[in-house]
Design a protein around this motif. Structure first.
Motif, PDB file in Angstrom:
ATOM      1  N   ALA A  65      63.691  57.876   9.228  1.00 51.24           N
ATOM      2  CA  ALA A  65      64.503  57.740   8.024  1.00 51.24           C
ATOM      3  C   ALA A  65      63.963  56.643   7.108  1.00 51.24           C
ATOM      4  N   ILE A  66      63.642  55.516   7.677  1.00 50.46           N
ATOM      5  CA  ILE A  66      63.126  54.374   6.913  1.00 50.46           C
ATOM      6  C   ILE A  66      61.850  53.911   7.611  1.00 50.46           C
ATOM      7  N   PRO A  67      60.701  54.502   7.265  1.00 49.06           N
ATOM      8  CA  PRO A  67      59.475  54.264   8.033  1.00 49.06           C
ATOM      9  C   PRO A  67      59.084  52.797   8.226  1.00 49.06           C
ATOM     10  N   ILE A  68      59.067  52.013   7.192  1.00 50.81           N
ATOM     11  CA  ILE A  68      58.593  50.637   7.317  1.00 50.81           C
ATOM     12  C   ILE A  68      59.646  49.756   7.988  1.00 50.81           C
ATOM     13  N   LEU A  69      60.887  49.844   7.554  1.00 52.78           N
ATOM     14  CA  LEU A  69      61.938  49.018   8.140  1.00 52.78           C
ATOM     15  C   LEU A  69      62.261  49.441   9.570  1.00 52.78           C
ATOM     16  N   GLY A  70      62.057  50.714   9.876  1.00 60.58           N
ATOM     17  CA  GLY A  70      62.302  51.194  11.231  1.00 60.58           C
ATOM     18  C   GLY A  70      61.373  50.562  12.243  1.00 60.58           C
ATOM     19  N   VAL A  71      60.170  50.296  11.819  1.00 59.29           N
ATOM     20  CA  VAL A  71      59.198  49.644  12.703  1.00 59.29           C
ATOM     21  C   VAL A  71      59.410  48.136  12.706  1.00 59.29           C
ATOM     22  N   MET A  72      59.843  47.590  11.603  1.00 63.55           N
ATOM     23  CA  MET A  72      60.022  46.139  11.496  1.00 63.55           C
ATOM     24  C   MET A  72      61.083  45.623  12.463  1.00 63.55           C
ATOM     25  N   ASP A  73      62.154  46.391  12.671  1.00 59.85           N
ATOM     26  CA  ASP A  73      63.171  45.905  13.604  1.00 59.85           C
ATOM     27  C   ASP A  73      62.622  45.879  15.030  1.00 59.85           C
ATOM     28  N   ASP A  74      61.806  46.876  15.385  1.00 57.59           N
ATOM     29  CA  ASP A  74      61.190  46.880  16.706  1.00 57.59           C
ATOM     30  C   ASP A  74      60.215  45.711  16.868  1.00 57.59           C
ATOM     31  N   LEU A  75      59.431  45.436  15.835  1.00 60.81           N
ATOM     32  CA  LEU A  75      58.498  44.309  15.891  1.00 60.81           C
ATOM     33  C   LEU A  75      59.239  42.979  16.010  1.00 60.81           C
ATOM     34  N   ALA A  76      60.355  42.860  15.302  1.00 56.15           N
ATOM     35  CA  ALA A  76      61.136  41.627  15.381  1.00 56.15           C
ATOM     36  C   ALA A  76      61.696  41.433  16.792  1.00 56.15           C
ATOM     37  N   VAL A  77      62.205  42.502  17.374  1.00 57.56           N
ATOM     38  CA  VAL A  77      62.751  42.402  18.727  1.00 57.56           C
ATOM     39  C   VAL A  77      61.652  42.053  19.722  1.00 57.56           C
ATOM     40  N   LEU A  78      60.488  42.696  19.596  1.00 57.64           N
ATOM     41  CA  LEU A  78      59.373  42.386  20.496  1.00 57.64           C
ATOM     42  C   LEU A  78      58.892  40.958  20.338  1.00 57.64           C
ATOM     43  N   SER A  79      58.826  40.485  19.110  1.00 60.56           N
ATOM     44  CA  SER A  79      58.335  39.127  18.884  1.00 60.56           C
ATOM     45  C   SER A  79      59.269  38.073  19.463  1.00 60.56           C
ATOM     46  N   LEU A  80      60.525  38.419  19.674  1.00 60.37           N
ATOM     47  CA  LEU A  80      61.471  37.492  20.288  1.00 60.37           C
ATOM     48  C   LEU A  80      61.549  37.648  21.802  1.00 60.37           C
ATOM     49  N   THR A  81      61.442  38.873  22.289  1.00 56.80           N
ATOM     50  CA  THR A  81      61.688  39.112  23.707  1.00 56.80           C
ATOM     51  C   THR A  81      60.490  38.828  24.602  1.00 56.80           C
ATOM     52  N   ILE A  82      59.308  39.241  24.204  1.00 55.06           N
ATOM     53  CA  ILE A  82      58.136  39.072  25.070  1.00 55.06           C
ATOM     54  C   ILE A  82      57.845  37.589  25.334  1.00 55.06           C
ATOM     55  N   PRO A  83      57.772  36.739  24.316  1.00 50.65           N
ATOM     56  CA  PRO A  83      57.531  35.313  24.617  1.00 50.65           C
ATOM     57  C   PRO A  83      58.645  34.688  25.465  1.00 50.65           C
ATOM     58  N   LYS A  84      59.892  35.079  25.225  1.00 50.62           N
ATOM     59  CA  LYS A  84      61.009  34.548  26.016  1.00 50.62           C
ATOM     60  C   LYS A  84      60.871  34.978  27.478  1.00 50.62           C
ATOM     61  N   LEU A  85      60.514  36.228  27.703  1.00 51.81           N
ATOM     62  CA  LEU A  85      60.345  36.731  29.057  1.00 51.81           C
ATOM     63  C   LEU A  85      59.174  36.036  29.757  1.00 51.81           C
ATOM     64  N   ILE A  86      58.077  35.854  29.052  1.00 54.80           N
ATOM     65  CA  ILE A  86      56.911  35.161  29.614  1.00 54.80           C
ATOM     66  C   ILE A  86      57.283  33.715  29.969  1.00 54.80           C
ATOM     67  N   LYS A  87      58.052  33.064  29.105  1.00 52.41           N
ATOM     68  CA  LYS A  87      58.481  31.685  29.366  1.00 52.41           C
ATOM     69  C   LYS A  87      59.347  31.623  30.624  1.00 52.41           C
ATOM     70  N   GLU A  88      60.248  32.568  30.785  1.00 47.59           N
ATOM     71  CA  GLU A  88      61.099  32.592  31.972  1.00 47.59           C
ATOM     72  C   GLU A  88      60.289  32.852  33.241  1.00 47.59           C
ATOM     73  N   VAL A  89      59.291  33.728  33.143  1.00 52.40           N
ATOM     74  CA  VAL A  89      58.446  34.007  34.306  1.00 52.40           C
ATOM     75  C   VAL A  89      57.628  32.771  34.671  1.00 52.40           C
ATOM     76  N   ASP A  90      57.150  32.045  33.666  1.00 55.67           N
ATOM     77  CA  ASP A  90      56.408  30.811  33.951  1.00 55.67           C
ATOM     78  C   ASP A  90      57.299  29.790  34.663  1.00 55.67           C
ATOM     79  N   LYS A  91      58.560  29.677  34.232  1.00 57.93           N
ATOM     80  CA  LYS A  91      59.508  28.785  34.915  1.00 57.93           C
ATOM     81  C   LYS A  91      59.710  29.236  36.360  1.00 57.93           C
ATOM     82  N   PHE A  92      59.812  30.557  36.553  1.00 63.15           N
ATOM     83  CA  PHE A  92      60.000  31.096  37.897  1.00 63.15           C
ATOM     84  C   PHE A  92      58.799  30.788  38.783  1.00 63.15           C
ATOM     85  N   LEU A  93      57.596  30.963  38.266  1.00 62.85           N
ATOM     86  CA  LEU A  93      56.394  30.697  39.054  1.00 62.85           C
ATOM     87  C   LEU A  93      56.295  29.224  39.434  1.00 62.85           C
ATOM     88  N   LEU A  94      56.687  28.344  38.527  1.00 63.54           N
ATOM     89  CA  LEU A  94      56.707  26.915  38.833  1.00 63.54           C
ATOM     90  C   LEU A  94      57.733  26.626  39.924  1.00 63.54           C
TER      91      LEU A  94
END
Length: 113
Positions: A65-94
């Motif tokens: 429906a909205i080609p550019i904005l439809g992808v932007m919301d997914d990119l925004a979610v990924l840019s927030l979730t992946i680093p947060k998940l990696i940070k939590e895994v690093d805490k777990f490994l420590l």
């Protein structure tokens, strides 16, 4: 440039060290669910929900429906979730390394030169 959910998933997977940490993510969640690893529920649930949102076919802003904005919301979610998940895994490994080495006992030792 056309983005799709498959391309977004590939970009997320290519994040620094993400592939190597997938087994650690599963181990962390398993230990958290058993009550062995102390972690706030929100610190693991939000990143996992974000990844599920990106992979799911249901979107707040659909790509067709909205080609550019439809992808932007997914990119925004990924840019927030992946680093947060990696940070939590690093805490777990420590934490895991501390648990492993804090239980070690020295019975008899000598200095070797």
């Amino acid at each position: 440039m056309k983005y799709s959910k498959l391309n977004l998933a590939k970009e997320a997977i290519n994040h620094k060290g993400f592939i190597k940490k997938i087994p650690d993510i599963f181990r962390m969640v398993k230990m958290w669910r058993k009550g062995i690893y102390p972690m706030k529920s929100i610190d693991i649930i939000l990143p996992l929900l974000g990844i599920l949102y990106v992979l799911s076919p249901i979107d707040l802003l659909p790509e067709f429906a909205i080609p550019i904005l439809g992808v932007m919301d997914d990119l925004a979610v990924l840019s927030l979730t992946i680093p947060k998940l990696i940070k939590e895994v690093d805490k777990f490994l420590l934490w895991e390394a501390q648990q492993k080495y804090s239980s070690a006992q020295v019975i008899d030792a000598e200095i070797v030169k």
